[in-house]
Scaffold this active site. Structure first.
Site, short mmCIF file in Angstrom:
data_model
loop_
_atom_site.label_atom_id
_atom_site.label_comp_id
_atom_site.label_asym_id
_atom_site.label_seq_id
_atom_site.Cartn_x
_atom_site.Cartn_y
_atom_site.Cartn_z
N ASP A 129 38.42 31.85 56.60
CA ASP A 129 38.48 32.38 55.24
C ASP A 129 39.84 33.05 55.02
O ASP A 129 40.52 33.41 55.97
CB ASP A 129 37.40 33.45 55.02
N ARG A 179 40.70 24.62 51.98
CA ARG A 179 39.80 24.96 50.87
C ARG A 179 40.64 25.75 49.87
O ARG A 179 41.20 26.79 50.22
CB ARG A 179 38.64 25.83 51.35
C1 FAD Z 1 32.99 27.99 49.09
C2 FAD Z 1 33.80 29.18 48.66
C3 FAD Z 1 34.52 29.89 49.60
C4 FAD Z 1 35.31 30.98 49.20
N1 FAD Z 1 36.10 31.59 50.12
C5 FAD Z 1 36.98 32.53 49.70
C6 FAD Z 1 37.93 33.09 50.59
O1 FAD Z 1 37.98 32.77 51.79
N2 FAD Z 1 38.82 34.01 50.09
C7 FAD Z 1 38.81 34.38 48.76
O2 FAD Z 1 39.66 35.18 48.34
N3 FAD Z 1 37.89 33.89 47.90
C8 FAD Z 1 36.98 32.99 48.34
N4 FAD Z 1 36.07 32.46 47.44
C9 FAD Z 1 35.88 33.11 46.11
C10 FAD Z 1 36.88 32.60 45.08
O3 FAD Z 1 38.18 33.08 45.35
C11 FAD Z 1 36.47 33.05 43.66
O4 FAD Z 1 36.49 34.44 43.60
C12 FAD Z 1 35.10 32.58 43.24
O5 FAD Z 1 34.87 31.26 43.66
C13 FAD Z 1 34.94 32.65 41.68
O6 FAD Z 1 35.88 31.85 41.06
P1 FAD Z 1 35.60 30.36 40.52
O7 FAD Z 1 36.60 29.46 41.17
O8 FAD Z 1 34.22 29.95 40.75
O9 FAD Z 1 36.06 30.38 39.01
P2 FAD Z 1 35.72 31.33 37.81
O10 FAD Z 1 36.75 31.03 36.79
O11 FAD Z 1 35.56 32.74 38.27
O12 FAD Z 1 34.31 30.80 37.36
C14 FAD Z 1 34.09 29.53 36.81
C15 FAD Z 1 32.65 29.46 36.35
O13 FAD Z 1 31.79 29.44 37.50
C16 FAD Z 1 30.68 30.29 37.32
N5 FAD Z 1 30.76 31.41 38.28
C17 FAD Z 1 31.84 31.82 38.98
N6 FAD Z 1 31.55 32.85 39.77
C18 FAD Z 1 30.27 33.14 39.55
C19 FAD Z 1 29.39 34.12 40.06
N7 FAD Z 1 29.77 35.03 40.95
N8 FAD Z 1 28.13 34.12 39.59
C20 FAD Z 1 27.70 33.21 38.68
N9 FAD Z 1 28.50 32.27 38.17
C21 FAD Z 1 29.76 32.22 38.59
C22 FAD Z 1 30.74 30.77 35.90
O14 FAD Z 1 30.02 29.89 35.08
C23 FAD Z 1 32.19 30.69 35.56
O15 FAD Z 1 32.44 30.53 34.19
C24 FAD Z 1 35.29 31.39 47.82
C25 FAD Z 1 34.55 30.67 46.89
C26 FAD Z 1 33.82 29.58 47.28
C27 FAD Z 1 33.05 28.83 46.24
#
Ligand code: FAD
Length: 306
Positions: A129, A179
């Site tokens: 991560d 990722r």
């Molecule tokens: C598999 C995976 C691994 C990850 N690993 C890391 C990591 O190692 N380091 C790191 O900094 N971040 C990590 N993240 C978190 C990432 O950085 C984002 O903070 C997180 O994924 C929310 O952003 P989004 O890309 O979904 O987009 P956004 O623009 O935040 O969301 C897009 C849409 O997705 C839905 N959505 C998003 N988040 C949520 C939520 N919490 N609850 C409900 N609906 C939601 C909503 O409908 C939103 O409109 C990871 C995320 C995933 C999916």
């Protein structure tokens, strides 16, 4: 709201108190099948039937005693055994600070390479991560070192960081597994894009650069770590325009978020993997999930009143 929850995530006083409140334990269930590994694996078995792969992560970060890293590594060895015995399409995803990165880098390297070696025996990757920006350069340098020891190592990069375009170019010659996420921490405008528009634009540009590299014959495993289905569709359109199949990249989402979309994308022929988090140390991770989406705060509040 986002800043408040990210501040709460880092607050030690709240970290010890909020998890003891009964309603917060109930609310966190939206994002976790349970606190123990057995619940995570049971969820994974169900997903496999539906065509979803899985990733497993035991919550916990920034250890204070190196001995804890040894027990975390032991735990993940057990997870890899379970994945193998149950024939799960599952991989593990680990924070370096969970393996003692703040305390003893060599011990972290030892644990990470041994876990990657065990994962390689079943043909799986070992995911690292990405944490907050004080760790970015050290994590990428660690990844470079890991890749020469264990080529099945994979890393997370964050699209909100301005440096990531250069990091992608730096890693492409290493046959990386990346990722790409938007980024979950509070970072300053000097190093990170702040608006959703800018982060999304950089996310798409980074994906296009990796897809072009794939088209040009560079082996890159690209995983879109996002729930942003519109952005995923844009990436898919670029992949198709470059003549790449749907399986040229995979999609990774978190347990409990947009499950309908995860299943739909899998049915449509995309490679989808659901990241299942479990464990007792869920507080900072849960706060970061609340920071991402105000609707989740309403959900948490509903647990208090009803
Ligand atoms: C598999 C995976 C691994 C990850 N690993 C890391 C990591 O190692 N380091 C790191 O900094 N971040 C990590 N993240 C978190 C990432 O950085 C984002 O903070 C997180 O994924 C929310 O952003 P989004 O890309 O979904 O987009 P956004 O623009 O935040 O969301 C897009 C849409 O997705 C839905 N959505 C998003 N988040 C949520 C939520 N919490 N609850 C409900 N609906 C939601 C909503 O409908 C939103 O409109 C990871 C995320 C995933 C999916």
């Amino acid at each position: 709201m986002r800043r408040l929850f990210l501040w709460m995530a880092a607050n030690a006083w709240l970290r010890t108190r909020i998890p003891k409140l009964w309603f917060s334990r109930r609310a966190v269930r939206r994002f976790m099948p349970g606190e123990d590994l057995a619940s995570a694996l049971a969820a994974g078995v169900g997903f496999q039937v539906e065509g979803l792969g899985t990733l497993y992560t035991r919550l916990g970060e920034n250890l204070t005693r190196i001995e804890e890293a040894d027990s975390v590594a032991d735990h993940y060895r057990g997870v890899l055994d379970e994945i193998r015995e149950r024939r799960l399409d599952g991989e593990i995803s680990v924070k370096l600070t969970q393996l003692g990165f703040d305390l003893d880098v060599e011990r972290t390297f030892h644990h990470a390479t041994s876990l990657a070696a065990q994962a390689a025996e079943s043909g799986k990757s070992f995911w690292i991560d990405m944490e907050g920006s004080p760790y970015t350069e050290a994590t990428i340098a660690f990844y470079e070192r890991m890749k020469s020891a264990m080529p099945n190592t994979a890393i997370c990069l964050q699209a909100y960081l301005k440096r990531t375009a250069a990091d992608v170019q730096r890693l492409i010659p290493l046959r990386p597994e990346i990722r790409l996420v938007k980024g979950a921490y509070a970072e300053s405008p000097s190093i990170a894009y702040q608006t959703r528009h800018d982060v999304d634009a950089n996310y798409l540009a980074l994906c296009v650069s990796m897809l072009q590299a794939i088209r040009d014959g560079h082996p890159v495993r690209l995983a879109l770590g996002t729930h942003d289905v519109r952005l995923i569709e844009q990436v898919a359109e670029h992949a198709a325009a470059l003549g790449l199949p749907r399986t040229a990249f995979e999609i990774q989402m978190l347990y409990g978020i947009r499950m309908d979309q995860q299943r739909r994308l899998a049915r449509e022929g995309y490679l989808v993997r659901d990241l299942i988090a479990y464990g007792e140390a869920w507080y900072p991770w849960y706060m970061r999930r609340l920071a991402e989406r105000p609707a989740n705060v309403l959900f948490a509040l509903r647990q208090i009143v009803g």
